[in-house]
Design a protein around this motif. Structure first.
Motif, short mmCIF file in Angstrom:
data_model
loop_
_atom_site.label_atom_id
_atom_site.label_comp_id
_atom_site.label_asym_id
_atom_site.label_seq_id
_atom_site.Cartn_x
_atom_site.Cartn_y
_atom_site.Cartn_z
N PHE A 119 0.83 -1.21 0.00
CA PHE A 119 0.00 0.00 0.00
C PHE A 119 0.86 1.26 0.00
CE2 PHE A 119 -2.45 2.92 3.04
CZ PHE A 119 -3.15 3.54 2.03
N ALA A 166 -6.86 -1.49 1.97
CA ALA A 166 -6.16 -0.28 1.53
C ALA A 166 -5.40 -0.53 0.24
CB ALA A 166 -5.20 0.19 2.62
N VAL A 197 -14.15 2.42 7.27
CA VAL A 197 -13.43 2.12 6.04
C VAL A 197 -14.29 2.45 4.81
CG1 VAL A 197 -12.54 0.22 4.62
CG2 VAL A 197 -11.91 0.37 7.03
N SER A 329 -6.14 7.91 -1.95
CA SER A 329 -5.52 7.11 -0.89
C SER A 329 -5.32 7.93 0.39
CB SER A 329 -4.18 6.54 -1.36
OG SER A 329 -3.33 7.57 -1.84
N SER A 333 -7.41 7.48 3.89
CA SER A 333 -6.64 7.16 5.09
C SER A 333 -6.94 8.12 6.24
CB SER A 333 -5.13 7.18 4.78
OG SER A 333 -4.80 6.17 3.85
N PHE A 364 -2.76 4.14 9.01
CA PHE A 364 -3.42 5.11 8.14
C PHE A 364 -2.86 6.51 8.41
CE2 PHE A 364 -6.65 1.71 8.17
CZ PHE A 364 -6.80 1.54 6.80
#
Length: 400
Positions: A119, A166, A197, A329, A333, A364
């Motif tokens: 990730f 993720a 999430v 992303s 996060s 995250f």
């Protein structure tokens, strides 16, 4: 114990097969680093196993419960029950011993670190150093993270599920299997975390800077929101709110009751009347030496100090503008991290439980910090190249 050693060897061989596949997909993939990380994680399996031999450990109950009923299907459900569901066939069909189950779940935790590595590296190609160490290597080898993901229990599989999600959400079309599996794992272990999430994924895709086709955004939106509508009763039921007429008051009452129960233990802290900022600080960075519960707490305090120093890296004037322009992303996060932190800071009033619970979501935050620092470094590199280019043009112009 012989069975556990044989299982370690088998899992090591399975790792190599996985590594070969990821090496073909990602040029950045380092088998050497991942093998070192596997052996490092095994050290914490040994530490936790030794700790469990001489102290009370939930892992023992997780091993005993699946042996009480003969029907596998009776264990299918959310939260603790789902861990028993995962364990049942290994214990009752394959005859895994307690040590072998500890190894297996420790491997699940290791897979979480593997997907965290994928990730981070897939989304951030710029290398960043912090405290004279490679940022990614530093956070991959943080000891507290490995300790709480190296045993039979919820910690290892939920971490694996979150990091797999993720990684998969980056390319849902080609990673749909991993996306579905990770969503399934996350939801059945901690339904409320799946809520965070899903919310993070939707917000990220709706507001990310990438140019994503509208139909793709709608697929993610409909998929995630639809999933939440299907499982809303289970999520609310986890907090006893499924029959509440006022969700806000119901959550406040649940938080007060839950916090009071957890505060009764030796490492309890009375967070009920803390301001929101102090609650979050407690969840993210305590214990910090002065309130460390025992030797383990002192060790964790060093790691919490690292978290705090890393957090200071984003306390900058341009961080908010960075977030506004950030990709999917990053926005996903930060959303997952903040929502989970706020929710859990209301109900966590025990430093021992806080140390374990926050391992789910700290990566995250690390991702956001890493991306921010990498972006700053990348901008500096571009600026230097531009200045050099202008100087070169100026030199050539005056020497023709």
């Amino acid at each position: 114990m012989i069975g556990a050693l044989v299982l370690i060897l088998l899992l090591f061989l399975i790792n190599q097969i996985l590594f070969n596949g990821f090496e073909k997909k990602h040029k950045f993939f380092s088998k050497k680093l991942m093998n070192w990380l596997f052996f490092y994680h095994l050290v914490f399996f040994g530490v936790y196993y030794t700790y469990a031999l001489y102290n009370a450990s939930d892992s023992k109950m997780y091993y005993e419960r699946p042996q009480l009923l003969d029907s596998w299907g009776e264990y299918f459900g959310t939260s603790t029950t789902f861990i028993d569901f995962i364990s049942w066939p290994f214990i009752n069909f394959f005859g895994f011993s307690y040590e072998m189950m500890m190894v297996l779940f420790s491997w699940f935790g290791y897979l979480g670190f593997l997907y965290a590595y994928l990730f981070f590296r897939e989304n951030i190609s710029v290398k960043v150093k912090v405290f004279k160490l490679d940022f990614l290597v530093l956070i991959l080898f943080l000891p507290n993270m490995h300790f709480w993901t190296a045993s039979l229990g919820k910690g290892a599989p939920i971490f694996m599920g979150l990091m797999m999600f993720a990684y998969a959400i980056k390319d849902p079309k080609n990673r749909w299997g991993a996306l579905i599996l990770s969503s399934f794992i996350t939801y059945y272990i901690r339904p409320h975390v799946f809520l965070f999430v899903a919310a993070g994924a939707v917000l990220g895709y709706m507001t990310g800077r990438e140019k994503i086709a509208l139909w793709k955004k709608m697929v993610i939106y409909i998929g995630m929101v639809g999933s939440l509508l299907l499982v809303q009763d289970t999520i609310l039921g986890m907090a006893g709110l499924n029959e509440s007429e006022n969700l806000v008051e119901g959550f406040e009452q649940f938080s007060e009751d839950r916090g009071g129960e957890l505060a009764k233990s030796g490492s309890g802290v009375d967070m009920a009347n803390y301001p929101m900022v102090i609650k979050l600080f407690t969840f993210w960075f305590r214990p910090l030496f002065f309130d460390a519960p025992g030797l383990l707490g002192l060790i964790v305090s060093f790691e919490n100090l690292i978290y705090l120093l890393l957090f200071f890296k984003i306390i900058k004037k341009d961080f908010i503008s960075f977030l506004r322009k950030s990709p999917v992303s990053v926005k996903m996060s930060i959303t997952v991290f903040l929502l989970a932190s706020i929710a859990m800071s209301f109900v966590m009033s025990n430093l021992g439980i806080i140390m374990r619970q926050k391992s789910m979501v700290m990566y995250f935050l690390f991702f956001v910090i890493f991306y921010y620092m990498a972006q700053k470094r990348y901008d500096r590199i571009l600026k230097i190249k531009k200045i050099r280019s202008l100087r070169l043009k100026h030199f050539e112009k005056h020497n023709v």
